[in-house]
Motif scaffolding. Structure first.
Motif, mmCIF file in Angstrom:
data_model
loop_
_atom_site.group_PDB
_atom_site.id
_atom_site.type_symbol
_atom_site.label_atom_id
_atom_site.label_comp_id
_atom_site.label_asym_id
_atom_site.label_seq_id
_atom_site.Cartn_x
_atom_site.Cartn_y
_atom_site.Cartn_z
ATOM 1 N N TYR A 80 6.602 -12.862 62.053
ATOM 2 C CA TYR A 80 5.538 -11.944 62.486
ATOM 3 C C TYR A 80 5.770 -10.542 61.962
ATOM 4 O O TYR A 80 6.863 -9.997 62.066
ATOM 5 C CB TYR A 80 5.469 -11.905 64.018
ATOM 6 C CG TYR A 80 4.214 -11.221 64.513
ATOM 7 C CD1 TYR A 80 2.993 -11.880 64.482
ATOM 8 C CD2 TYR A 80 4.245 -9.905 64.979
ATOM 9 C CE1 TYR A 80 1.829 -11.248 64.911
ATOM 10 C CE2 TYR A 80 3.089 -9.266 65.406
ATOM 11 C CZ TYR A 80 1.879 -9.957 65.375
ATOM 12 O OH TYR A 80 0.737 -9.333 65.789
ATOM 13 N N ASP A 111 11.156 -14.579 63.511
ATOM 14 C CA ASP A 111 11.603 -13.228 63.191
ATOM 15 C C ASP A 111 10.409 -12.293 63.291
ATOM 16 O O ASP A 111 9.270 -12.689 63.050
ATOM 17 C CB ASP A 111 12.176 -13.190 61.761
ATOM 18 C CG ASP A 111 12.920 -11.899 61.459
ATOM 19 O OD1 ASP A 111 13.406 -11.233 62.401
ATOM 20 O OD2 ASP A 111 13.024 -11.548 60.269
ATOM 21 N N THR A 112 10.695 -11.066 63.686
ATOM 22 C CA THR A 112 9.654 -10.045 63.782
ATOM 23 C C THR A 112 10.082 -8.847 62.958
ATOM 24 O O THR A 112 11.221 -8.395 63.082
ATOM 25 C CB THR A 112 9.470 -9.619 65.252
ATOM 26 O OG1 THR A 112 9.162 -10.767 66.028
ATOM 27 C CG2 THR A 112 8.336 -8.608 65.387
ATOM 28 N N VAL A 113 9.188 -8.365 62.114
ATOM 29 C CA VAL A 113 9.502 -7.172 61.315
ATOM 30 C C VAL A 113 8.388 -6.140 61.505
ATOM 31 O O VAL A 113 7.282 -6.475 61.937
ATOM 32 C CB VAL A 113 9.657 -7.499 59.814
ATOM 33 C CG1 VAL A 113 10.844 -8.414 59.578
ATOM 34 C CG2 VAL A 113 8.392 -8.114 59.236
#
Lengths: 310, 310
Positions: A80, A111-113
């Motif tokens: 995301y 994973d979130t960035v």
């Protein structure tokens, strides 16, 4: 470098049998089927599509790859990119919850960035499924003499996109086909033991059929008049060759395209009836190469654009 | 919404036990360990990092998550955004081939998209590994009385980044730690049966130790003077408290942080010696919460920034 050139290069380094030559949308690891699809704003969805619809599409396009292998989904990993808009992100999570519950698939991780401001929205999803006991049908298993089939109807999402863009009057069926595609998980699992090859139609019936023919080293001949069009589509488009070519090249169908021995026809119809989904034989495979189109027994030249090539 | 808030929302919908409450960087599905990490230009790498280095980092950060679970890599799926520059994309594939060969991991599949022109480069990777027979150590298994250990040395990559940015004279060891991190796969697999908890250090020793303490519902006390610094780092930085705090908060170490019963110390040192990698006890766990820092027996206040919070 376009997508095809890049994948050709990747193929050179993806020599493990589990990669299936990168020709299959999914990888096989033991009895697990793995797929990873991304969607990017301005390419795979419109900037003003709702976050709920985008979450739905992200999950549906990946589950559709599992459906084409007859696999039962075991879970997903989310990649995301935070949007910079808390309400938008929250609505995405609500939409994600909705679609995962609808297909009974757990969120396992990811994973979130936070991308730099102004970057187009971009999301990835990895879906993991269990292959059917009889094995996951490959894209490249078509044999000369096979019947070629599709599930459901073709072209609704393309008309839905035109409606979404305000080009024609909106209609619920086609709009829903564009914004809320339904991966054919149950039917895919039921069909898997009866087919020689199966894939989902994501970029367009013609381009995907051409890919199936290439992977199978045979020719696929399709009768355009047999391509199933919905009543909703035919309510806004005349039943002429152009309509059928537009439907067969629009993409975003997420129906299944499969090849089977003609002796399986009765079993296939019966399984589809049980699932309440139409299946239609639209052509056959032959010795040769490429795609061959006819419309009411007249040969039709391949359109320049067979589908959505990224 | 920041990453922590977003993950808190996701946690509300990730109720399957395999998700481990999204607290663990990896998911467990049977004996498989799954992880998905993304890297974004301007966030996780510099716009002028080489495509080979970016491919290396993309693979290494994901394999590092597998290493922390003691898992043996089985394969990866690539999510690639075409750069619009054919030579750049070709160099990325060459770098990908290089890093996958180095760690003997097959490319199994993935997806390629063409983002709109001008979008920052963004890549995702899903890595799949086989958990050790003794089980994958969780982040949340620390018990009061455990020793807290790290592998290798801490802070090299942070100094390497400063070198990369031209802030200090370049040096090969620290530059390589920044551009070519080495996931501790063999040592992670060897340590797994001997630890109560393990994770990799990606965002900074202090922030990751704090996360381990929170997941384990205990306190972690670290002796900053014990944090292992390399000779290469100490050649450009004085051995003072500020240097140690900078090293412990810089991130990108991809070393392992783990907790084990003190009775395991000898076995741990012996396994590390076999792999030729240093291990250092840097503190202990106690009843309580949060992180407690000392430097030569003096209490040190937690710095405001414990690491790289996205």
């Amino acid at each position: 470098m376009n997508e095809a050139d890049f994948i050709a290069r990747l193929r050179g380094i993806a020599t493990d049998p589990a990669a299936r030559g990168l020709a299959d949308d999914t990888a096989l690891l033991g009895d697990l089927v793995l797929t990873h699809d991304m969607i990017v704003e301005g390419v795979h969805f419109l900037p003003d599509d709702t976050p709920q619809d985008i979450a739905w599409k992200l999950v549906a396009v990946n589950l559709s790859d599992l459906a084409a292998k007859g696999a039962a989904p075991l879970g997903v990993l989310l990649g995301y990119s935070l949007s910079g808009d808390a309400a938008w992100d929250a609505a995405f999570v609500a939409g994600l919850d909705d679609v995962l519950r609808r297909f009974d698939v757990p969120l396992l991780g990811g994973d979130t960035v936070r991308p730099p401001a102004g970057a187009p929205r971009s999301f990835g999803l990895t879906a993991i499924g269990r292959a059917p006991a009889t094995g996951a049908p490959a894209r490249g298993g078509v044999r000369p003499g096979d019947q070629i089939w599709v599930t459901g109807t073709i072209g609704n999402a393309g008309v839905g996109l035109a409606m979404r863009l305000g080009e024609i009057e909106p209609g619920a069926t086609c709009m829903a086909a564009y914004s809320r595609p339904l991966p054919q998980l149950a039917l895919g699992a039921a069909l898997a033991p009866h087919v020689h090859a199966m894939m989902d139609i994501s970029d367009g019936l013609l381009i995907d059929a051409e890919r199936m023919a290439a992977a199978s080293d045979c020719q696929i001949a399709l009768m355009l008049e047999a391509v199933p069009l919905s009543a909703a589509l035919l309510a806004v488009r005349p039943d002429v060759l152009d309509t059928r070519l537009a439907a067969a090249t629009a993409g975003d169908d997420y129906q299944l395209l499969f090849a089977a021995d003609p002796a399986q026809a009765e079993a296939i119809r019966s399984l589809a009836a049980t699932e309440g989904i139409a299946v239609t034989a639209i052509g056959h495979a032959a010795v040769g190469a490429g795609l061959r189109l006819t419309h009411r027994a007249q040969r039709v030249a391949l359109p320049e654009r067979l589908g959505f090539a990224h």
